[in-house]
Design a protein around this motif. Structure first.
Motif, short mmCIF file in Angstrom:
data_model
loop_
_atom_site.label_atom_id
_atom_site.label_comp_id
_atom_site.label_asym_id
_atom_site.label_seq_id
_atom_site.Cartn_x
_atom_site.Cartn_y
_atom_site.Cartn_z
N MET A 1 1.05 -1.26 0.11
CA MET A 1 -0.07 -0.01 -0.01
C MET A 1 0.79 1.21 -0.04
O MET A 1 1.83 1.39 0.68
CB MET A 1 -0.79 0.18 1.17
N GLU A 40 -7.45 -0.45 -2.95
CA GLU A 40 -6.68 -1.94 -2.92
C GLU A 40 -7.81 -2.85 -3.17
O GLU A 40 -8.92 -2.47 -2.91
CB GLU A 40 -6.02 -2.11 -1.61
N TYR A 56 -6.14 -5.47 4.70
CA TYR A 56 -6.83 -4.13 4.31
C TYR A 56 -7.22 -3.53 5.64
O TYR A 56 -7.53 -2.16 5.70
CB TYR A 56 -8.10 -4.44 3.52
N ASP A 59 -4.47 -1.49 6.57
CA ASP A 59 -4.23 -0.75 5.98
C ASP A 59 -5.16 0.63 6.17
O ASP A 59 -4.83 1.69 5.97
CB ASP A 59 -4.41 -1.11 4.40
N GLN A 131 -12.14 -5.11 -0.79
CA GLN A 131 -11.60 -3.88 -1.47
C GLN A 131 -11.66 -2.84 0.02
O GLN A 131 -12.02 -2.78 0.76
CB GLN A 131 -12.41 -3.15 -2.41
#
Length: 142
Positions: A1, A40, A56, A59, A131
């Motif tokens: 990322m 992402e 994720y 992130d 996502q």
């Protein structure tokens, strides 16, 4: 990322004009009063779904740290409550759409822009990619 790239894109969306109608083109989509961008995506790798969700979420939390230093710390928003409300009342977009796809959102009112910034992990639908999304909208959370 790439946090710096994601932050720059979010900042750009805070000033980009909204489209008059729903528009979905590649990793970005939008509509009257909102922009959605995929930061992402698992791109079909459902075999490692749990690990992808976990990554994720990390992130998203890293983005939260950077955005909170700019716009202040906020508590996570439980989108399950919004999803339940869609059965009883009209929830504006993009909030109804987000609540159907994500469980938790971090959000801020971006000072001086009249817009809200939202960061979520979309993972509700098992058949779809996981996502990390950023949403910028002029519609306050319901």
């Amino acid at each position: 990322m790439n946090i710096a790239r994601h932050i720059a894109l979010i900042e750009e969306l805070c000033f980009r004009p909204f489209t008059a109608e729903h528009d979905a083109s590649g990793v970005e989509e939008g509509g009257p009063g909102y922009h959605v961008v995929v930061l992402e995506s698992s791109q079909g790798d459902c075999g490692a779904r749990a690990a992808t969700v976990e990554q994720y979420e990390k992130d998203r939390d890293a983005l939260y740290d950077r955005l909170a230093s700019r716009w202040g710390e906020t508590a996570p928003c439980n989108l399950q409550t919004t999803l339940l409300r869609t059965e009883q009342e009209e929830i504006p977009e993009p909030w109804a759409w987000l609540s159907a796809r994500a469980r938790v959102a971090y959000l801020w009112e971006a000072e001086g822009t009249g817009r809200w910034v939202v960061v979520v992990v979309v993972d509700r639908e098992q058949a779809h990619d996981v996502q990390l999304l950023a949403v910028v909208t002029e519609t306050a959370p319901p």
